[in-house]
Design an enzyme around this catalytic site. Structure first.
Site, PDB file in Angstrom:
ATOM      1  CD  GLU A 132       8.825  12.393  12.734  1.00  0.00           C
ATOM      2  OE1 GLU A 132       7.851  12.369  12.293  1.00  0.00           O
ATOM      3  OE2 GLU A 132       9.748  12.396  12.121  1.00  0.00           O
ATOM      4  CD  GLU A 176      12.608   0.344   8.482  1.00  0.00           C
ATOM      5  OE1 GLU A 176      12.326   0.998   7.475  1.00  0.00           O
ATOM      6  OE2 GLU A 176      13.070  -0.778   9.059  1.00  0.00           O
ATOM      7  CB  CYS A 204      11.897   8.707   9.101  1.00  0.00           C
ATOM      8  SG  CYS A 204      13.674   7.637   8.868  1.00  0.00           S
ATOM      9  CE  LYS A 240      -1.994   3.045   2.191  1.00  0.00           C
ATOM     10  NZ  LYS A 240      -1.852   3.964   1.715  1.00  0.00           N
TER      11      LYS A 240
HETATM   12  P1  NAD Z   1       1.884   7.890   8.313  1.00  0.00           P
HETATM   13  O1  NAD Z   1       1.611   7.531   9.144  1.00  0.00           O
HETATM   14  O2  NAD Z   1       0.930   8.917   7.748  1.00  0.00           O
HETATM   15  O3  NAD Z   1       1.468   7.268   6.492  1.00  0.00           O
HETATM   16  C1  NAD Z   1       2.006   5.689   5.924  1.00  0.00           C
HETATM   17  C2  NAD Z   1       1.073   5.242   5.159  1.00  0.00           C
HETATM   18  O4  NAD Z   1       0.212   4.587   6.546  1.00  0.00           O
HETATM   19  C3  NAD Z   1       0.311   5.653   4.348  1.00  0.00           C
HETATM   20  O5  NAD Z   1       0.284   4.584   3.179  1.00  0.00           O
HETATM   21  C4  NAD Z   1      -0.785   5.998   4.713  1.00  0.00           C
HETATM   22  O6  NAD Z   1      -1.565   6.051   3.673  1.00  0.00           O
HETATM   23  C5  NAD Z   1      -1.224   4.658   5.390  1.00  0.00           C
HETATM   24  N1  NAD Z   1      -1.973   4.760   6.730  1.00  0.00           N
HETATM   25  C6  NAD Z   1      -2.439   5.624   7.276  1.00  0.00           C
HETATM   26  N2  NAD Z   1      -3.107   5.340   8.348  1.00  0.00           N
HETATM   27  C7  NAD Z   1      -3.521   4.032   7.982  1.00  0.00           C
HETATM   28  C8  NAD Z   1      -3.877   3.215   8.676  1.00  0.00           C
HETATM   29  N3  NAD Z   1      -4.481   3.771   9.745  1.00  0.00           N
HETATM   30  N4  NAD Z   1      -3.963   1.908   8.802  1.00  0.00           N
HETATM   31  C9  NAD Z   1      -3.529   1.411   7.537  1.00  0.00           C
HETATM   32  N5  NAD Z   1      -2.208   2.744   6.822  1.00  0.00           N
HETATM   33  C10 NAD Z   1      -2.608   3.583   7.214  1.00  0.00           C
HETATM   34  O7  NAD Z   1       3.175   8.754   7.160  1.00  0.00           O
HETATM   35  P2  NAD Z   1       3.794   9.465   6.542  1.00  0.00           P
HETATM   36  O8  NAD Z   1       3.028  10.955   6.382  1.00  0.00           O
HETATM   37  O9  NAD Z   1       3.334   9.385   4.875  1.00  0.00           O
HETATM   38  O10 NAD Z   1       5.502   9.489   6.269  1.00  0.00           O
HETATM   39  C11 NAD Z   1       6.053  10.301   7.226  1.00  0.00           C
HETATM   40  C12 NAD Z   1       6.566  10.012   8.753  1.00  0.00           C
HETATM   41  O11 NAD Z   1       7.248   8.304   8.476  1.00  0.00           O
HETATM   42  C13 NAD Z   1       6.852  10.277   9.673  1.00  0.00           C
HETATM   43  O12 NAD Z   1       7.219  10.603  11.126  1.00  0.00           O
HETATM   44  C14 NAD Z   1       9.041   9.757   9.141  1.00  0.00           C
HETATM   45  O13 NAD Z   1       9.614  10.120  10.177  1.00  0.00           O
HETATM   46  C15 NAD Z   1       7.787   8.396   9.190  1.00  0.00           C
HETATM   47  N6  NAD Z   1       9.478   8.200   8.172  1.00  0.00           N
HETATM   48  C16 NAD Z   1       9.754   6.885   9.450  1.00  0.00           C
HETATM   49  C17 NAD Z   1      10.800   6.116   9.345  1.00  0.00           C
HETATM   50  C18 NAD Z   1      12.089   5.268   9.050  1.00  0.00           C
HETATM   51  O14 NAD Z   1      12.651   4.191   9.534  1.00  0.00           O
HETATM   52  N7  NAD Z   1      11.901   5.393  11.214  1.00  0.00           N
HETATM   53  C19 NAD Z   1      10.901   6.712   7.607  1.00  0.00           C
HETATM   54  C20 NAD Z   1      10.237   7.093   6.971  1.00  0.00           C
HETATM   55  C21 NAD Z   1       9.019   7.971   7.147  1.00  0.00           C
HETATM   56  O1  6OD Z   2      18.279   3.207   3.978  1.00  0.00           O
HETATM   57  C1  6OD Z   2      16.921   3.507   4.080  1.00  0.00           C
HETATM   58  O2  6OD Z   2      16.983   2.187   4.423  1.00  0.00           O
HETATM   59  C2  6OD Z   2      16.074   3.894   5.142  1.00  0.00           C
HETATM   60  N1  6OD Z   2      15.617   2.799   5.090  1.00  0.00           N
HETATM   61  C3  6OD Z   2      15.578   5.386   4.790  1.00  0.00           C
HETATM   62  C4  6OD Z   2      15.045   5.680   6.371  1.00  0.00           C
HETATM   63  C5  6OD Z   2      14.641   7.072   5.098  1.00  0.00           C
HETATM   64  C6  6OD Z   2      13.873   7.875   6.125  1.00  0.00           C
HETATM   65  O3  6OD Z   2      13.123   8.548   5.900  1.00  0.00           O
END
Ligand code: NAD
Ligand code: 6OD
Length: 484
Positions: free
Chosen positions: A388, A252, A286, A176
């Site tokens: 964040e 993550e 992130c 998804k």
């Molecule tokens: P988000 O949590 O809003 O959405 C992520 C995904 O989850 C989307 O595909 C969304 O449609 C889906 N989603 C939302 N609510 C849901 C539910 N109730 N059930 C199932 N699916 C659902 O995140 P975003 O805004 O797309 O991305 C930004 C966030 O992601 C930031 O908090 C960032 O720190 C985090 N992030 C973390 C990492 C990591 O490696 N730790 C990497 C990249 C981004």
């Molecule tokens: O480099 C990666 O494998 C990874 N998961 C990066 C995440 C970046 C977050 O925005």
């Protein structure tokens, strides 16, 4: 106008219920996305189950690995298509996507193909109570049908970071993608067909989270495990869905990462490193640094140099030469980021640079731009320091001692990453030991070796992926005991 269809059982599936895909650099609609309902999600999960029990499940690992290599080669062959799709969906600079996002999209398949090909399993010979012997060995079996829920900030990179190891381990997937960035996941469907991937191994369902494809997928009882990258609060909702059936999750999540600069650091490298970690991908990483702590003797000089460095970043359309800063992903995200900019000012921050939205012209006039922003002077209790933001901004505060730096870095619900700048080996290792994070970069940032464990501590995640650690999630270990 592009149409982004679901990819189910090797076929592109329209639903007729569409939503807009916009280019964040221009604000213009560039495509229509076909939203999957519960029926399409169910069809995708059933297709994934059939593939698991069929050709894919029976395929020897060497052949599987060959197919994953072919996927990587095909991504590279269609590099320009992936680049154009990713840049249009995210608005990020072409130079960034061509150096990071697309090459990693291919590498994520090759690296895990190699790992799976070479991974050993344990075996023991033991004495049995009757004086005989027994041989015990482990079999690694796939977890099953894996639900992969992805964010929008590095769409292809982060999706393949999950799909690569999942498929290498013999699973099938239903992905998804984020509703903001449907393009590269859809394109990967074409790649799968081109290389002869059995239908049902890789499926894509488009839509939103609650009451849409995200929730339908994570609640589907035919999904054996869920791997998710996104916000911590979304992770909580998905974890609740996964509780039904006690299904495993790999998460993550968000971060509020600290960058710590000691007075003995290589000054120029630290300024360049913090500039990258705060502003790359318009702060939508992130692992990015939104809290910077600088040792007092170099504080003023550092803030001045960081300001100069941020002000040198060229903001603009992805293809413009020298562009280092793109837009935010959406109008909604821009509103959120600007609300923190307002809040910082209201709480009495000193705005060192930026603090608002730039006036853009021409094609960029309606894009989701914000200025790179640096603040000082806020108390550690401020929401700007605790929450964040996920934008091109950071707050810089002074510290005096190692102990104080550790306490400041750890004073957060999150525990994803930190970046420490010092030339003192002992300080560096002490910080690495004491900061509560999954990832600690010393004199560097976002330097990746895909064989290493990646993930977050505290509210930043559950589990680790990367190298053999991915196998812990994507396989079940079965112990076999043979009485000889
Ligand atoms: P988000 O949590 O809003 O959405 C992520 C995904 O989850 C989307 O595909 C969304 O449609 C889906 N989603 C939302 N609510 C849901 C539910 N109730 N059930 C199932 N699916 C659902 O995140 P975003 O805004 O797309 O991305 C930004 C966030 O992601 C930031 O908090 C960032 O720190 C985090 N992030 C973390 C990492 C990591 O490696 N730790 C990497 C990249 C981004
Ligand atoms: O480099 C990666 O494998 C990874 N998961 C990066 C995440 C970046 C977050 O925005």
């Amino acid at each position: 106008m592009n149409e982004f269809l679901n990819f189910i059982d090797g076929r592109f599936v329209a639903t007729g219920k569409t939503f807009d895909d916009r280019n964040p650099a221009t604000g213009r609609v560039i495509g229509l996305v076909h939203e999957a309902g519960a029926a399409e999600v169910d069809a995708a999960v059933q297709a994934a189950r059939r593939a698991l029990k069929g050709d894919w499940g029976r395929m020897p690992v060497v052949k599987r690995v060959e197919l994953l290599y072919a996927v990587a080669d095909e991504i590279n062959r269609r590099f320009d298509d992936f680049l154009a799709a990713e840049v249009a969906d995210t608005g990020k600079p072409r130079s960034l996507a061509s150096h990071v996002d697309i090459p990693r999209g291919a590498a994520n398949f090759k690296v895990f193909a190699d790992i799976v090909k070479n991974v050993p399993t344990e075996s023991f010979e033991m004495a049995t109570p009757d004086g005989g012997t027994a041989l015990s060995y482990a079999l690694r079996t796939p977890l099953g049908v894996v639900g992969v829920v992805c964010p929008w900030n590095l769409p292809l990179l982060l999706m393949t970071w999950k799909v690569g190891p999942a498929l290498a381990c013999g699973n099938t997937v239903v992905v998804k993608p984020s509703e903001e960035t449907p393009a590269t996941a859809t394109l990967l469907g074409e790649v799968m067909n081109a290389v002869g991937m059995p239908p049902g191994v890789y499926n894509v369902v488009h839509g939103f989270g609650p009451n849409s494809a995200g929730e339908f997928l994570t609640r589907h009882p035919g999904v054996n495990g869920i791997t998710f990258t996104g916000e911590t609060r979304t992770g909580e909702a998905i974890m609740a869905a996964a509780a039904k059936g006690v299904r495993p999750v790999s998460f993550e999540l968000g971060g509020k990462n600290a960058g710590i600069v000691f007075a003995d650091a290589d000054f120029d490298k630290a300024v360049a490193g913090i500039t990258r970690s705060a502003f790359e991908n318009c702060g939508q990483v992130c692992l990015g640094t939104e809290r910077v702590y600088v040792q007092r003797p170099i504080f003023d000089r550092f803030v001045a140099a960081l300001k100069a460095s941020a002000e040198k970043l060229k903001m603009g359309l992805p293809h413009e030469p020298g562009v280092g800063l793109g837009p935010l992903i959406s109008a909604e995200h821009r509103r959120k980021v600007l609300s923190y900019y307002d809040r910082a000012r209201a709480e009495g921050a000193t705005v060192v640079t930026g603090g608002g939205a730039p006036a853009m012209t021409g094609e960029a006039a309606d894009g989701y731009w914000v200025q790179p922003t640096i603040w000082t002077g806020l108390p550690e209790t401020s929401a700007v320091i605790r929450e964040e933001i996920f934008g091109p901004c950071c707050h810089v505060a002074p510290f005096d001692t190692v102990e104080e730096a550790v306490a400041l870095a750890n004073d957060t619900e999150y525990g994803l990453a930190t970046t420490v700048w010092t030339q003192n080996l002992s300080t560096a290792h002490r910080m690495a030991r004491e900061i509560e994070v999954g990832l600690c970069w010393i004199n560097s940032w976002f330097l990746r070796d895909l064989r290493t464990a990646f993930g977050g501590a505290k509210a930043s995640g559950i589990g680790r992926e990367g190298g053999v650690h991915s196998l812990e999630f994507y396989t079940e270990l079965r112990n076999v005991m043979v009485k000889l």
